[in-house]
Motif scaffolding. Structure first.
Motif, PDB file in Angstrom:
ATOM      1  N   VAL A  38       1.339  -1.402  -0.218  1.00 32.20           N
ATOM      2  CA  VAL A  38       0.612   0.145  -0.169  1.00 32.20           C
ATOM      3  C   VAL A  38       0.540   0.951  -0.023  1.00 32.20           C
ATOM      4  N   SER A  39       0.593   2.420  -1.323  1.00 34.01           N
ATOM      5  CA  SER A  39       1.259   3.479  -1.172  1.00 34.01           C
ATOM      6  C   SER A  39       0.927   4.899  -0.314  1.00 34.01           C
ATOM      7  N   VAL A  40       0.647   4.878   0.695  1.00 34.63           N
ATOM      8  CA  VAL A  40       0.182   5.809   1.354  1.00 34.63           C
ATOM      9  C   VAL A  40       0.836   6.994   1.761  1.00 34.63           C
ATOM     10  N   TYR A  41      -0.070   8.660   1.398  1.00 34.24           N
ATOM     11  CA  TYR A  41       0.456   9.730   0.418  1.00 34.24           C
ATOM     12  C   TYR A  41       0.201  11.081   1.969  1.00 34.24           C
ATOM     13  N   MET A  42       0.328  11.276   2.396  1.00 38.30           N
ATOM     14  CA  MET A  42       0.424  11.957   3.912  1.00 38.30           C
ATOM     15  C   MET A  42       0.135  13.294   3.191  1.00 38.30           C
ATOM     16  N   THR A  43      -0.304  14.247   1.893  1.00 34.75           N
ATOM     17  CA  THR A  43      -1.057  15.399   1.615  1.00 34.75           C
ATOM     18  C   THR A  43      -1.439  14.410   0.210  1.00 34.75           C
ATOM     19  N   LYS A  44      -2.171  15.461  -0.720  1.00 35.11           N
ATOM     20  CA  LYS A  44      -2.509  15.296  -2.113  1.00 35.11           C
ATOM     21  C   LYS A  44      -1.882  16.221  -2.613  1.00 35.11           C
ATOM     22  N   GLY A  45      -0.141  16.643  -3.058  1.00 32.76           N
ATOM     23  CA  GLY A  45       0.682  17.450  -3.277  1.00 32.76           C
ATOM     24  C   GLY A  45      -0.293  18.720  -3.597  1.00 32.76           C
ATOM     25  N   GLU A  46      -1.048  19.681  -2.298  1.00 26.99           N
ATOM     26  CA  GLU A  46      -1.562  20.385  -3.165  1.00 26.99           C
ATOM     27  C   GLU A  46      -0.757  21.846  -3.519  1.00 26.99           C
ATOM     28  N   ALA A  47       0.173  22.303  -2.287  1.00 30.72           N
ATOM     29  CA  ALA A  47       1.444  23.392  -3.345  1.00 30.72           C
ATOM     30  C   ALA A  47       2.060  22.779  -4.357  1.00 30.72           C
ATOM     31  N   GLY A  48       2.336  21.517  -5.073  1.00 34.55           N
ATOM     32  CA  GLY A  48       3.308  21.153  -5.815  1.00 34.55           C
ATOM     33  C   GLY A  48       3.306  22.029  -7.034  1.00 34.55           C
ATOM     34  N   ILE A  49       2.301  22.560  -7.519  1.00 38.83           N
ATOM     35  CA  ILE A  49       2.600  23.319  -9.193  1.00 38.83           C
ATOM     36  C   ILE A  49       1.627  23.973  -9.292  1.00 38.83           C
ATOM     37  N   LYS A  50       3.538  24.943  -9.685  1.00 43.80           N
ATOM     38  CA  LYS A  50       3.279  26.680  -9.646  1.00 43.80           C
ATOM     39  C   LYS A  50       1.868  26.694  -9.905  1.00 43.80           C
ATOM     40  N   GLY A  51       1.157  28.527  -9.646  1.00 41.52           N
ATOM     41  CA  GLY A  51       0.073  28.498 -10.591  1.00 41.52           C
ATOM     42  C   GLY A  51      -1.234  27.922 -10.405  1.00 41.52           C
ATOM     43  N   LYS A  52      -1.260  26.521 -10.408  1.00 42.11           N
ATOM     44  CA  LYS A  52      -2.605  26.243  -9.778  1.00 42.11           C
ATOM     45  C   LYS A  52      -2.862  25.916  -8.925  1.00 42.11           C
ATOM     46  N   GLU A  93      -6.381  23.125  -5.317  1.00 44.74           N
ATOM     47  CA  GLU A  93      -7.895  21.892  -5.446  1.00 44.74           C
ATOM     48  C   GLU A  93      -7.703  21.989  -7.554  1.00 44.74           C
ATOM     49  N   GLU A  94      -7.204  22.413  -7.963  1.00 46.01           N
ATOM     50  CA  GLU A  94      -6.625  22.569  -9.141  1.00 46.01           C
ATOM     51  C   GLU A  94      -5.764  20.715  -9.361  1.00 46.01           C
ATOM     52  N   ALA A  95      -4.400  21.081  -8.048  1.00 45.73           N
ATOM     53  CA  ALA A  95      -3.220  20.510  -7.648  1.00 45.73           C
ATOM     54  C   ALA A  95      -3.584  19.072  -7.638  1.00 45.73           C
ATOM     55  N   VAL A  96      -4.079  19.288  -6.670  1.00 47.22           N
ATOM     56  CA  VAL A  96      -5.180  17.934  -6.298  1.00 47.22           C
ATOM     57  C   VAL A  96      -5.154  16.969  -6.785  1.00 47.22           C
ATOM     58  N   ALA A  97      -6.148  17.243  -8.439  1.00 40.25           N
ATOM     59  CA  ALA A  97      -6.878  16.493  -9.095  1.00 40.25           C
ATOM     60  C   ALA A  97      -6.367  16.067  -9.608  1.00 40.25           C
ATOM     61  N   ILE A  98      -4.758  17.036 -10.137  1.00 39.05           N
ATOM     62  CA  ILE A  98      -3.752  16.199 -10.981  1.00 39.05           C
ATOM     63  C   ILE A  98      -2.885  15.438  -9.745  1.00 39.05           C
ATOM     64  N   ARG A  99      -2.411  15.818  -9.267  1.00 41.60           N
ATOM     65  CA  ARG A  99      -1.270  15.321  -8.674  1.00 41.60           C
ATOM     66  C   ARG A  99      -2.136  14.007  -7.517  1.00 41.60           C
ATOM     67  N   THR A 100      -3.272  13.542  -7.469  1.00 38.50           N
ATOM     68  CA  THR A 100      -3.756  12.898  -6.891  1.00 38.50           C
ATOM     69  C   THR A 100      -3.826  11.275  -8.001  1.00 38.50           C
ATOM     70  N   LYS A 101      -4.385  11.798  -9.573  1.00 40.31           N
ATOM     71  CA  LYS A 101      -4.214  11.449 -10.760  1.00 40.31           C
ATOM     72  C   LYS A 101      -2.992  10.474 -11.659  1.00 40.31           C
ATOM     73  N   ILE A 130      -1.689  18.593   4.358  1.00 35.01           N
ATOM     74  CA  ILE A 130      -2.354  19.184   3.200  1.00 35.01           C
ATOM     75  C   ILE A 130      -0.145  20.342   3.104  1.00 35.01           C
ATOM     76  N   ASP A 131      -0.494  19.759   1.789  1.00 33.89           N
ATOM     77  CA  ASP A 131       1.443  19.439   1.240  1.00 33.89           C
ATOM     78  C   ASP A 131       1.930  21.575   1.720  1.00 33.89           C
ATOM     79  N   GLY A 132       2.548  21.504   2.489  1.00 34.34           N
ATOM     80  CA  GLY A 132       3.495  22.633   2.672  1.00 34.34           C
ATOM     81  C   GLY A 132       2.982  22.999   3.960  1.00 34.34           C
ATOM     82  N   SER A 133       1.956  23.136   4.919  1.00 34.38           N
ATOM     83  CA  SER A 133       1.753  22.929   5.793  1.00 34.38           C
ATOM     84  C   SER A 133       1.047  21.844   6.415  1.00 34.38           C
ATOM     85  N   SER A 134       1.609  20.941   6.823  1.00 39.01           N
ATOM     86  CA  SER A 134       1.881  19.568   7.329  1.00 39.01           C
ATOM     87  C   SER A 134       1.603  19.901   9.017  1.00 39.01           C
TER      88      SER A 134
END
Length: 215
Positions: A33-47, A50-58, A77-81
């Protein structure tokens, strides 16, 4: 069937740190099982988050399909854990529900705050669950994030390295291939030299019965 949890702070962390080991465990008949503590919320500049979560979880789900493992997304939350009573309980409840035989997570001496948080929460779950699983720490970008990492154990990933890389490259939003070439490819080769194979992943096994220093 034995079960392994690979717990990373962000989408792509489990794959980068342990992707080869995940494949090897699946080949050996483990439930992984691969567990992700966050969904990458802050991981895409300019997004937006919500947009980043949709992309990164996919992307993470696509990577898990290649690895043949099951994804779980947590609620930090990515960057605010955070490390607090509620977050300790969230990690503890997840690990307790999954009942793993072995857990891999970030080495706590790391320049990324989210990685440190993840390591602390997993360590707390290990203690609270009376050391009921084997705990291994994995390295990330050794030299810029992971620090003072001296492996105790290795996994030969030579035969599955291309499958791991394909899974990691699912994270297209992270411009993964140049990142992989700069940091992860050299680490795999270096750990392979240490373990006398082409490529390896390295870990630190934290043991409950470690002896105290005698003076």
């Amino acid at each position: 069937m034995k079960k392994a949890l690979i717990i990373g702070a962000h989408p792509d962390d489990p794959e980068l740190c342990c992707g080869g080991t995940m494949i090897r465990l699946k080949q050996a008949g483990w439930d992984v099982v691969s567990v992700y503590m966050t969904k990458g919320e802050a991981g895409i500049k300019g997004k937006s988050h919500e947009e980043a979560v949709a992309i990164r979880t996919k992307e993470a789900s696509n990577a898990c399909n290649i690895l043949g493992v099951r994804p779980i997304f947590m609620t930090q939350i990515d960057g605010s854990s955070e490390v607090n009573k509620e977050r300790y309980a969230e990690m503890l409840d997840l690990v307790a529900a999954e009942k793993p035989d072995i857990v891999f997570t970030h080495w706590p001496l790391d320049s990324h705050a989210d990685h440190r948080v993840c390591a602390i929460l997993v360590y707390n779950a290990w203690r609270r669950l009376d050391y009921s699983f084997e705990l291994y720490y994995a390295e990330g970008m050794n030299g810029t994030q992971t620090a003072y990492f001296h492996p105790t154990d290795y996994v030969d990933i030579s035969s599955v390295a291309e499958q791991k890389r394909k899974a990691c490259n699912c994270h297209t939003s992270q411009d993964m291939e140049p990142l992989y070439q700069k940091w992860h490819d050299p680490i795999e080769k270096f750990r392979g030299l240490e373990f006398r194979c082409d490529r390896a992943e390295a870990f630190i096994h934290l043991r409950r019965d470690s002896s105290d220093i005698s003076l």
